[in-house]
Design a protein around this motif. Structure first.
Motif, PDB file in Angstrom:
ATOM      1  N   ARG A 463       0.836  -1.214   0.000  1.00 23.43           N
ATOM      2  CA  ARG A 463       0.000   0.000   0.000  1.00 23.43           C
ATOM      3  C   ARG A 463       0.867   1.258   0.000  1.00 23.43           C
ATOM      4  NH1 ARG A 463      -4.829   0.669   3.478  1.00 23.43           N
ATOM      5  NH2 ARG A 463      -3.387   0.818   5.227  1.00 23.43           N
ATOM      6  N   TYR A 464       1.960   1.218   0.749  1.00 24.53           N
ATOM      7  CA  TYR A 464       2.867   2.358   0.831  1.00 24.53           C
ATOM      8  C   TYR A 464       3.448   2.675  -0.555  1.00 24.53           C
ATOM      9  CZ  TYR A 464       6.708   5.297   2.507  1.00 24.53           C
ATOM     10  OH  TYR A 464       7.566   6.345   2.719  1.00 24.53           O
ATOM     11  N   SER A 465       3.911   1.640  -1.253  1.00 23.93           N
ATOM     12  CA  SER A 465       4.522   1.835  -2.570  1.00 23.93           C
ATOM     13  C   SER A 465       3.527   2.404  -3.573  1.00 23.93           C
ATOM     14  CB  SER A 465       5.071   0.504  -3.104  1.00 23.93           C
ATOM     15  OG  SER A 465       6.058  -0.009  -2.243  1.00 23.93           O
ATOM     16  N   VAL A 466       2.325   1.847  -3.593  1.00 23.86           N
ATOM     17  CA  VAL A 466       1.302   2.288  -4.554  1.00 23.86           C
ATOM     18  C   VAL A 466       0.858   3.721  -4.257  1.00 23.86           C
ATOM     19  CG1 VAL A 466      -1.055   1.882  -5.379  1.00 23.86           C
ATOM     20  CG2 VAL A 466       0.488  -0.051  -5.040  1.00 23.86           C
ATOM     21  N   ALA A 467       0.604   4.014  -2.975  1.00 25.24           N
ATOM     22  CA  ALA A 467       0.162   5.364  -2.603  1.00 25.24           C
ATOM     23  C   ALA A 467       1.209   6.406  -2.981  1.00 25.24           C
ATOM     24  CB  ALA A 467      -0.131   5.430  -1.102  1.00 25.24           C
ATOM     25  N   LYS A 468       2.480   6.075  -2.737  1.00 28.71           N
ATOM     26  CA  LYS A 468       3.573   6.998  -3.044  1.00 28.71           C
ATOM     27  C   LYS A 468       3.670   7.226  -4.563  1.00 28.71           C
ATOM     28  CE  LYS A 468       7.736   5.591  -1.994  1.00 28.71           C
ATOM     29  NZ  LYS A 468       9.019   5.275  -1.341  1.00 28.71           N
ATOM     30  N   LEU A 469       3.534   6.157  -5.344  1.00 29.65           N
ATOM     31  CA  LEU A 469       3.594   6.259  -6.801  1.00 29.65           C
ATOM     32  C   LEU A 469       2.445   7.109  -7.336  1.00 29.65           C
ATOM     33  CD1 LEU A 469       4.779   5.381  -9.556  1.00 29.65           C
ATOM     34  CD2 LEU A 469       3.278   3.380  -9.436  1.00 29.65           C
ATOM     35  N   PHE A 470       1.232   6.811  -6.893  1.00 29.21           N
ATOM     36  CA  PHE A 470       0.042   7.512  -7.397  1.00 29.21           C
ATOM     37  C   PHE A 470       0.064   8.992  -7.019  1.00 29.21           C
ATOM     38  CE2 PHE A 470      -3.093   3.720  -7.901  1.00 29.21           C
ATOM     39  CZ  PHE A 470      -2.157   3.079  -8.692  1.00 29.21           C
ATOM     40  N   LYS A 471       0.568   9.281  -5.822  1.00 23.34           N
ATOM     41  CA  LYS A 471       0.632  10.678  -5.366  1.00 23.34           C
ATOM     42  C   LYS A 471       1.516  11.498  -6.310  1.00 23.34           C
ATOM     43  CE  LYS A 471       2.675  11.451  -1.454  1.00 23.34           C
ATOM     44  NZ  LYS A 471       2.988  11.515  -0.014  1.00 23.34           N
ATOM     45  N   ASN A 472       2.634  10.918  -6.726  1.00 24.27           N
ATOM     46  CA  ASN A 472       3.553  11.614  -7.633  1.00 24.27           C
ATOM     47  C   ASN A 472       2.997  11.697  -9.053  1.00 24.27           C
ATOM     48  OD1 ASN A 472       6.305  12.386  -6.326  1.00 24.27           O
ATOM     49  ND2 ASN A 472       5.782  10.419  -5.423  1.00 24.27           N
ATOM     50  N   ILE A 473       2.289  10.667  -9.484  1.00 21.73           N
ATOM     51  CA  ILE A 473       1.656  10.716 -10.804  1.00 21.73           C
ATOM     52  C   ILE A 473       0.637  11.857 -10.857  1.00 21.73           C
ATOM     53  CG2 ILE A 473       0.018   9.511 -12.322  1.00 21.73           C
ATOM     54  CD1 ILE A 473       1.477   6.905 -11.672  1.00 21.73           C
ATOM     55  N   MET A 474      -0.148  12.004  -9.780  1.00 28.24           N
ATOM     56  CA  MET A 474      -1.143  13.074  -9.736  1.00 28.24           C
ATOM     57  C   MET A 474      -0.478  14.448  -9.803  1.00 28.24           C
ATOM     58  SD  MET A 474      -4.236  12.220  -9.927  1.00 28.24           S
ATOM     59  CE  MET A 474      -4.859  13.862  -9.575  1.00 28.24           C
ATOM     60  N   ARG A 475       0.679  14.583  -9.189  1.00 29.69           N
ATOM     61  CA  ARG A 475       1.374  15.872  -9.220  1.00 29.69           C
ATOM     62  C   ARG A 475       1.887  16.204 -10.628  1.00 29.69           C
ATOM     63  NH1 ARG A 475       4.560  16.197  -3.373  1.00 29.69           N
ATOM     64  NH2 ARG A 475       2.689  16.662  -2.166  1.00 29.69           N
ATOM     65  N   VAL A 476       2.277  15.162 -11.361  1.00 26.66           N
ATOM     66  CA  VAL A 476       2.691  15.383 -12.752  1.00 26.66           C
ATOM     67  C   VAL A 476       1.485  15.797 -13.587  1.00 26.66           C
ATOM     68  CG1 VAL A 476       3.600  14.282 -14.827  1.00 26.66           C
ATOM     69  CG2 VAL A 476       4.675  13.833 -12.623  1.00 26.66           C
ATOM     70  N   ILE A 477       0.340  15.140 -13.353  1.00 31.24           N
ATOM     71  CA  ILE A 477      -0.891  15.506 -14.061  1.00 31.24           C
ATOM     72  C   ILE A 477      -1.212  16.985 -13.831  1.00 31.24           C
ATOM     73  CG2 ILE A 477      -3.406  15.174 -14.125  1.00 31.24           C
ATOM     74  CD1 ILE A 477      -2.945  12.222 -13.582  1.00 31.24           C
ATOM     75  N   GLU A 478      -0.956  17.447 -12.620  1.00 30.03           N
ATOM     76  CA  GLU A 478      -1.256  18.837 -12.263  1.00 30.03           C
ATOM     77  C   GLU A 478      -0.153  19.812 -12.667  1.00 30.03           C
ATOM     78  OE1 GLU A 478      -1.997  18.419  -8.124  1.00 30.03           O
ATOM     79  OE2 GLU A 478      -3.904  17.382  -8.423  1.00 30.03           O
ATOM     80  N   GLY A 479       0.872  19.301 -13.357  1.00 26.67           N
ATOM     81  CA  GLY A 479       1.859  20.209 -13.924  1.00 26.67           C
ATOM     82  C   GLY A 479       3.244  20.191 -13.302  1.00 26.67           C
ATOM     83  N   GLU A 480       3.459  19.384 -12.262  1.00 25.49           N
ATOM     84  CA  GLU A 480       4.776  19.333 -11.614  1.00 25.49           C
ATOM     85  C   GLU A 480       5.667  18.316 -12.333  1.00 25.49           C
ATOM     86  OE1 GLU A 480       4.933  19.159  -7.289  1.00 25.49           O
ATOM     87  OE2 GLU A 480       2.823  19.759  -7.188  1.00 25.49           O
ATOM     88  N   LYS A 481       6.256  18.720 -13.438  1.00 31.37           N
ATOM     89  CA  LYS A 481       7.063  17.805 -14.249  1.00 31.37           C
ATOM     90  C   LYS A 481       8.303  17.298 -13.505  1.00 31.37           C
ATOM     91  CE  LYS A 481       4.316  18.289 -17.740  1.00 31.37           C
ATOM     92  NZ  LYS A 481       3.360  17.206 -18.062  1.00 31.37           N
ATOM     93  N   SER A 482       8.734  18.051 -12.484  1.00 26.98           N
ATOM     94  CA  SER A 482       9.916  17.629 -11.719  1.00 26.98           C
ATOM     95  C   SER A 482       9.679  16.323 -10.980  1.00 26.98           C
ATOM     96  CB  SER A 482      10.302  18.719 -10.711  1.00 26.98           C
ATOM     97  OG  SER A 482       9.234  18.946  -9.791  1.00 26.98           O
TER      98      SER A 482
END
Length: 562
Positions: A463-482
């Motif tokens: 759960r930790y790995s998936v939550a961490k991955l998805f959180k960062n994917i959402m930030r890229v969707i919102e424009g944080e390419k870094s």
């Protein structure tokens, strides 16, 4: 009189705090265990009723048992009929508190064992604060001591209050008024056990008669349904049906108890000769009318479940957000709608996968809490109809593919045709990921309830790995390419877990006494999360994410870059 009111108020506060502390302690000591017992012991109506009685008597909270049942029914672990059986049994189990209060609270010197319990519990808590099991047990002991001390204060204040109290002033209020008082008090303090303790104390002190006490207890029995109703708000239809069953049963049992009140009073006070022991008489009344209710209504559980299945049916909401509003006649606009709908499907896929691993999507995708906070906040199995969510994903997939095929039949530029191909490929990978997660749902929930520490820790790690991955994917969707580098790093970690899984599992089979079947399941789940994550990242590549090469050579290069 003022000091007496302060004593009564303080005693009630101590009692309520003790009930809360005891409930929390028992939940920690036996939370997962009881969920697993309830799940495995509700195959028949009789077993369901018995486990309801047992769980409530041990946990000392029908409200807690009701909430556990709501979550298990909502998650699909317990069917509606069995859930109703557990609720019926909980009504008998909750009378156990009445007996504890009646026997220990008024027949023994309370302070002689309340204070030692507080002392033992406090010292254990101080000296073993780092040991979770002992500190939780210490809190339970402390809670018992505080509960009886609070009861002692209430009893003492009631006795003084009774000296200046004229019962005749309240006798004319009638039975229904007392039922209403019992209902409101229980609904407000959210504990029928605490309300019953108050009524027993008032009865012992002579402030109320036996019939008034009986009416108050009937009201408290109905008032306890408020907790389940509040817990069902926003839940699945089955969760609402369980809450409705609780209300229907307790109302029907209350009406039965009111009809039989004169006869039961005469039987208990005269035939059983309990006129001089009214607290025991009231505890017995509480048990008898709940037992009669279960006895009379148990044969109709199947019919009740059948009727409840006709209630709380949801109206359908639109699945697609963009493509239904834009015809394919204008390719440039239609292609933009197709992109947006695919991104909508992608977000829905992430939400679905999070629900599967018992994490509320809002905590990851909206609030973006720290990953450890997310796991702490989402410790229970969620009551989500994941089969319905998956069907909606499949429907949206078909709508997108049909729209894309229709669009391809128009006159398009070469780059537009290529983009449509990338979108349909992305959709295919999303659905592969969602299907892969759906297939591990049962295994993940079994790990969540497992008493094996390694299985549970593996569940949390996934759960930790998936939550961490998805959180960062959402930030890229919102424009944080870094955040792309973080996605690569997390993917690398998941990939390494997949590569090393067999070695680590082999090491821990003996260390944690893991069965071979469980070891195989852990390997399968680990592999599923890896492939699902890989497909979600590749899908994101085609929709919005800068290209990441996840082939063997590309993986190594991106690992160094990260």
């Amino acid at each position: 009189m003022y000091q007496n009111l302060i004593l009564a108020f303080s005693g009630l506060g101590l009692f309520l705090y003790a009930m809360l502390l005891m409930e929390e302690s028992m939940k920690k000591l036996a939370g997962r265990s009881f969920k697993k017992i309830i799940q495995n012991s509700t195959k028949t109506v009789l077993k369901s009723i018995f486990i309801g009685v047992l769980a409530t008597a041990v946990l000392q909270s029908s409200s807690l048992v009701s909430l556990i049942v709501l979550s298990l029914v909502g998650a699909g672990f317990v069917n509606l009929k069995s859930g109703i059986g557990v609720i019926f049994g909980a009504n008998i189990g909750t009378t156990f508190t009445s007996w504890v209060v009646a026997i220990f609270g008024f027949k023994l010197n309370i302070e002689s064992f309340a204070l030692p319990l507080i002392g033992v519990g406090s010292f254990l808590l101080l000296f073993f604060i780092e040991n979770k099991k002992i500190s939780t047990l210490a809190k339970l002991i402390l809670a018992l001591g505080l509960l009886f001390l609070g009861l002692s204060y209430m009893k003492e204040s009631m006795e003084v209050f009774a000296q200046n109290f004229d019962l005749k002033e309240y006798a004319s209020y009638g039975t229904f008024a007392m039922v209403a008082v019992g209902f409101v008090l229980t609904a407000v303090i959210q504990s029928s056990s605490a309300a019953t303790a108050i009524f027993l104390t008032a009865l012992y002190s002579g402030i109320i008669t036996f019939d008034m006490g009986a009416a108050l207890v009937i009201g408290a029995n109905i008032g306890t349904t408020v907790t389940a109703m509040l817990g069902s708000i926003g839940g699945t239809p089955d969760k609402k049906r369980i809450a409705a069953a609780h209300l229907i049963f307790n109302l029907a049992t209350g009406v039965l108890a009111l009809i039989l009140l004169p006869y039961l009073s005469r039987f208990i006070l005269e035939y059983l000769a309990l006129k001089d022991d009214l607290t025991t008489a009231l505890a017995l009344f509480h048990t008898i009318f709940n037992f009669l209710g279960v006895l009379l209504f148990s044969p109709f559980i199947s019919s009740l479940a059948k009727y409840l299945n006709t209630l709380f049916t949801k109206t359908k909401t639109p699945i697609a957000h963009y493509i239904t509003k834009v015809p394919t006649d204008i390719p440039e606009v239609a292609l933009e709608a197709l992109k947006n709908e695919s991104l909508h499907l992608y977000k829905n896929t992430l939400e679905f996968c999070l629900f599967i691993i018992n994490i509320r999507p809002k905590d990851v995708m909206v609030e973006k809490l720290k990953t450890k906070e997310i796991l702490e906040k989402n410790s229970d199995i969620l009551d989500i109809n994941y089969s319905r969510l998956y069907k909606n994903l499949k429907k949206l997939e078909i709508m997108i593919i049909s729209y894309a095929n229709d669009l391809k039949s128009k006159e398009l530029k070469e780059d537009e045709v290529k983009k449509i191909g990338e979108i349909t490929e992305a959709v295919d990978k999303m659905m592969f990921a969602s299907k892969t997660f759906k297939d591990i749902k049962e295994d993940m929930d079994r790990f969540a309830l497992s008493l094996n520490e390694y299985e549970y820790s593996i569940y949390q790690h996934f759960r930790y790995s998936v939550a961490k991955l998805f959180k960062n994917i959402m930030r890229v969707i919102e424009g944080e390419k870094s955040r792309v580098a973080d996605i690569v790093r997390i993917y690398n970690e998941i990939s390494e877990d997949n590569k090393n899984a067999i070695f680590f599992i082999a090491q821990r089979i003996k260390e944690y006494d893991i069965a071979q079947e469980s070891a195989a399941t852990i390997l399968n789940v680990n592999r599923a999360i890896f492939f699902a994550s890989k497909n979600l990242i590749e899908s994101a590549n085609r929709l919005f994410l800068p290209m990441i090469d996840l082939t063997e050579n590309g993986f190594e290069n991106s690992k160094k870059a990260a």
